[in-house]
Design a protein around this motif. Sequence first.
Motif, PDB file in Angstrom:
ATOM      1  N   TYR A   1      -4.078  18.606  40.528  1.00 28.80           N
ATOM      2  CA  TYR A   1      -4.881  18.417  40.068  1.00 28.80           C
ATOM      3  C   TYR A   1      -5.290  20.312  40.611  1.00 28.80           C
ATOM      4  O   TYR A   1      -4.434  20.788  41.776  1.00 28.80           O
ATOM      5  CB  TYR A   1      -6.502  17.952  41.443  1.00 28.80           C
ATOM      6  CG  TYR A   1      -6.599  16.771  41.039  1.00 28.80           C
ATOM      7  CD1 TYR A   1      -7.295  16.593  40.338  1.00 28.80           C
ATOM      8  CD2 TYR A   1      -6.450  15.347  41.635  1.00 28.80           C
ATOM      9  CE1 TYR A   1      -7.130  14.725  39.826  1.00 28.80           C
ATOM     10  CE2 TYR A   1      -5.925  14.249  41.375  1.00 28.80           C
ATOM     11  CZ  TYR A   1      -7.081  14.287  40.466  1.00 28.80           C
ATOM     12  OH  TYR A   1      -7.339  12.237  40.318  1.00 28.80           O
TER      13      TYR A   1
ATOM     14  N   VAL B   1      -4.256  19.052  36.108  1.00 27.57           N
ATOM     15  CA  VAL B   1      -5.708  18.063  35.687  1.00 27.57           C
ATOM     16  C   VAL B   1      -7.553  18.791  36.480  1.00 27.57           C
ATOM     17  O   VAL B   1      -7.031  19.581  37.455  1.00 27.57           O
ATOM     18  CB  VAL B   1      -4.631  16.768  35.879  1.00 27.57           C
ATOM     19  CG1 VAL B   1      -6.864  15.834  36.556  1.00 27.57           C
ATOM     20  CG2 VAL B   1      -3.957  16.047  35.777  1.00 27.57           C
TER      21      VAL B   1
ATOM     22  N   VAL C   1     -11.541  15.299  36.931  1.00 29.64           N
ATOM     23  CA  VAL C   1     -11.290  14.054  36.068  1.00 29.64           C
ATOM     24  C   VAL C   1     -11.299  13.302  37.286  1.00 29.64           C
ATOM     25  O   VAL C   1     -10.550  13.360  37.988  1.00 29.64           O
ATOM     26  CB  VAL C   1     -10.353  14.126  35.045  1.00 29.64           C
ATOM     27  CG1 VAL C   1      -9.450  13.086  34.896  1.00 29.64           C
ATOM     28  CG2 VAL C   1     -10.018  15.121  34.601  1.00 29.64           C
TER      29      VAL C   1
ATOM     30  N   ASN D   1     -10.319   9.200  36.660  1.00 31.60           N
ATOM     31  CA  ASN D   1     -10.305   8.348  36.108  1.00 31.60           C
ATOM     32  C   ASN D   1      -8.426   8.810  36.196  1.00 31.60           C
ATOM     33  O   ASN D   1      -7.931   8.269  35.008  1.00 31.60           O
ATOM     34  CB  ASN D   1     -10.947   8.079  35.128  1.00 31.60           C
ATOM     35  CG  ASN D   1     -10.603   8.321  33.712  1.00 31.60           C
ATOM     36  OD1 ASN D   1     -10.166  10.333  33.226  1.00 31.60           O
ATOM     37  ND2 ASN D   1     -10.735   7.972  32.632  1.00 31.60           N
ATOM     38  N   TYR D   2      -7.922   9.890  36.429  1.00 30.92           N
ATOM     39  CA  TYR D   2      -6.568   9.878  36.433  1.00 30.92           C
ATOM     40  C   TYR D   2      -5.695   9.013  37.610  1.00 30.92           C
ATOM     41  O   TYR D   2      -6.143   8.983  38.513  1.00 30.92           O
ATOM     42  CB  TYR D   2      -5.865  11.475  37.184  1.00 30.92           C
ATOM     43  CG  TYR D   2      -4.560  11.333  36.698  1.00 30.92           C
ATOM     44  CD1 TYR D   2      -4.547  12.211  35.092  1.00 30.92           C
ATOM     45  CD2 TYR D   2      -3.923  11.688  37.790  1.00 30.92           C
ATOM     46  CE1 TYR D   2      -2.756  12.989  35.028  1.00 30.92           C
ATOM     47  CE2 TYR D   2      -2.334  12.272  37.260  1.00 30.92           C
ATOM     48  CZ  TYR D   2      -1.670  12.367  36.244  1.00 30.92           C
ATOM     49  OH  TYR D   2      -0.474  12.431  36.111  1.00 30.92           O
ATOM     50  N   THR D   3      -4.958   8.183  37.028  1.00 29.14           N
ATOM     51  CA  THR D   3      -3.932   7.021  37.578  1.00 29.14           C
ATOM     52  C   THR D   3      -2.582   7.495  38.071  1.00 29.14           C
ATOM     53  O   THR D   3      -2.148   7.903  36.739  1.00 29.14           O
ATOM     54  CB  THR D   3      -4.666   5.840  37.205  1.00 29.14           C
ATOM     55  OG1 THR D   3      -3.760   5.693  36.167  1.00 29.14           O
ATOM     56  CG2 THR D   3      -6.196   5.645  36.844  1.00 29.14           C
TER      57      THR D   3
ATOM     58  N   ASP E   1      -1.118   8.029  34.216  1.00 29.92           N
ATOM     59  CA  ASP E   1      -0.908   8.772  33.666  1.00 29.92           C
ATOM     60  C   ASP E   1      -0.368   9.935  34.558  1.00 29.92           C
ATOM     61  O   ASP E   1       0.566   9.889  33.411  1.00 29.92           O
ATOM     62  CB  ASP E   1      -2.477   9.348  34.095  1.00 29.92           C
ATOM     63  CG  ASP E   1      -3.013   9.014  33.621  1.00 29.92           C
ATOM     64  OD1 ASP E   1      -3.298   8.078  32.837  1.00 29.92           O
ATOM     65  OD2 ASP E   1      -4.917   8.614  33.971  1.00 29.92           O
ATOM     66  N   PHE E   2       0.123   9.600  35.801  1.00 25.55           N
ATOM     67  CA  PHE E   2       1.784  10.306  36.166  1.00 25.55           C
ATOM     68  C   PHE E   2       2.523  10.286  35.725  1.00 25.55           C
ATOM     69  O   PHE E   2       3.848  10.579  35.273  1.00 25.55           O
ATOM     70  CB  PHE E   2       1.662  10.021  38.139  1.00 25.55           C
ATOM     71  CG  PHE E   2       2.229  10.458  38.842  1.00 25.55           C
ATOM     72  CD1 PHE E   2       2.479  11.957  38.888  1.00 25.55           C
ATOM     73  CD2 PHE E   2       3.155  10.224  38.902  1.00 25.55           C
ATOM     74  CE1 PHE E   2       3.633  12.949  39.767  1.00 25.55           C
ATOM     75  CE2 PHE E   2       4.260  10.462  39.171  1.00 25.55           C
ATOM     76  CZ  PHE E   2       4.656  11.784  39.511  1.00 25.55           C
TER      77      PHE E   2
ATOM     78  N   LYS F   1       3.211  11.142  31.905  1.00 25.87           N
ATOM     79  CA  LYS F   1       3.672  12.019  31.485  1.00 25.87           C
ATOM     80  C   LYS F   1       5.327  12.649  32.659  1.00 25.87           C
ATOM     81  O   LYS F   1       6.012  13.582  32.124  1.00 25.87           O
ATOM     82  CB  LYS F   1       3.178  12.664  31.954  1.00 25.87           C
ATOM     83  CG  LYS F   1       3.185  14.636  31.533  1.00 25.87           C
ATOM     84  CD  LYS F   1       2.307  15.391  32.395  1.00 25.87           C
ATOM     85  CE  LYS F   1       1.964  17.331  32.308  1.00 25.87           C
ATOM     86  NZ  LYS F   1       1.924  17.516  31.032  1.00 25.87           N
TER      87      LYS F   1
ATOM     88  N   LYS G   1      -4.496   1.510  29.438  1.00 30.38           N
ATOM     89  CA  LYS G   1      -5.726   3.282  28.776  1.00 30.38           C
ATOM     90  C   LYS G   1      -5.848   2.613  27.456  1.00 30.38           C
ATOM     91  O   LYS G   1      -6.161   3.243  26.777  1.00 30.38           O
ATOM     92  CB  LYS G   1      -4.999   4.488  29.561  1.00 30.38           C
ATOM     93  CG  LYS G   1      -5.383   4.283  30.718  1.00 30.38           C
ATOM     94  CD  LYS G   1      -5.449   5.618  31.553  1.00 30.38           C
ATOM     95  CE  LYS G   1      -6.644   5.565  32.680  1.00 30.38           C
ATOM     96  NZ  LYS G   1      -6.408   6.982  32.801  1.00 30.38           N
TER      97      LYS G   1
ATOM     98  N   ASP H   1     -14.076   4.561  32.445  1.00 31.32           N
ATOM     99  CA  ASP H   1     -12.900   3.958  33.746  1.00 31.32           C
ATOM    100  C   ASP H   1     -13.869   2.130  34.185  1.00 31.32           C
ATOM    101  O   ASP H   1     -14.472   2.159  34.919  1.00 31.32           O
ATOM    102  CB  ASP H   1     -13.159   4.611  34.535  1.00 31.32           C
ATOM    103  CG  ASP H   1     -11.437   3.869  35.635  1.00 31.32           C
ATOM    104  OD1 ASP H   1     -11.014   2.607  35.613  1.00 31.32           O
ATOM    105  OD2 ASP H   1     -10.590   4.719  36.068  1.00 31.32           O
TER     106      ASP H   1
ATOM    107  N   GLY I   1     -10.083  10.315  42.659  1.00 30.54           N
ATOM    108  CA  GLY I   1     -10.172  12.077  42.331  1.00 30.54           C
ATOM    109  C   GLY I   1      -9.736  12.260  43.113  1.00 30.54           C
ATOM    110  O   GLY I   1      -9.244  11.945  44.180  1.00 30.54           O
TER     111      GLY I   1
END
Length: 415
Positions: free
Chosen positions: A3, A29, A33, A35-37, A40-41, A44, A97, A109, A238
């Motif tokens: 973040y 990020v 935001v 709903n970054y989970t 997602d990590f 990427k 997702k 979410d 978050g």
Amino acid sequence: QVYKGLDIITNKVSPQEQRLCRHHMISFVDPLVSNYTVVDFRDKAVALISFHAKQIWTDLLPAKGIDIFSRDKIPIVVGGTNYYIESLLWKVLINTKEKASAAPGPVTDRKVELEQLDGAELHRRLSQVDPEMAAKLHPHDRRKLARSLQVFEETGIPHSEILHQQQQEEGGGPLGGPLKYPHSCILWLHADQAALDQRLEKRVDDMLAAGLLEELRDFHRRYNQEKVAENRQDYQHGIFQSIGFKEFHEYLVSEGKCSPETSAVLLEKGIQALKQVTKRYARRQNKWVRNRFLRRPGPNVPPVYGLEVSDLLRWEEDVLKPALEIVESFIQGREPPAEPVKMEHDLKENKRSHRVCELCDRVIIGDREWAAHTRSKSHLHHLKRRRKLEAASRAAGTEGDSGDTETSDSSLPLP
């Protein structure tokens, strides 16, 4: 650290250090935001490590030839949060997702929505669609219950069935699917608990000296003040769940609205809370290494090399030199001079066994947790209390019988 903002409290690597080695996955990020989970990590990070590893989201993939492997570089994953490291090493996560994002309208979410429900209600719903998973989860664990329900709702397949599919893949095991990068090694920096606690307390003091309060005030004013005013602040998702932010909540919301003496008390309360939660987090991370890496069953586990960091004056001898030797050996295909850490694991141990202690009115998940509970002070206290009540009840029954008859029946069993 993904973040933007709160650089001090999340202990981000300094810009000067970042110039010495290319860094990824830092400050990209938006802090709003929520709903970054870990999925997602992982997506990427996997794309950055190797373009060909798995094409999941095309907008996350780097241009061809930019990923770390294609540049003949070695990715070094720095922790931190060992749950995130595990998600990179093994196939243990479920991506829902992609299907959810295809739906028209605003993205919501579902897991966050489900977490608003009571734990008992979540457990009841999960029991109806996935009784096997419900039996493995504690009725109070709303996060895991909500996640399992989300998986079922968004895939149509019970969570437990997907986990079984992962475990049955070639190279899979009881804790998940196969190892994604077979030529990996883990360097575990560990310290004596007393030395670690002292160092963590000093780290908090150093963060305060570096401007932690100014950072928190600014972040609170820009991102959280309005949420607090509308009573919709959320410290469970978050960046707001970062260690340190919620510990200073009382101080931040009351600053300027109370006496200097009260403000000073709330500030000290926040500082001590931050020190305690930081030490608790470090213990959890070490426990994760022992249980999920060192005791991980099956052959597909990278070697874990322990590096002792209790005495920082011996950094060169105890950490830097052996670490370089281990990594160089891996690069050259040789056996490292150091021996990996070995820790025995019980193949019969069930980490998801479900037991109810009626004496304490508690649900206990896992064989080891059950063994620890039966030895705990609270359980032994309840057990001792029940035995006293049973003894008193038997004594009262004996006295009642002797009052009604002139002789006792010697055939009755003794208490």
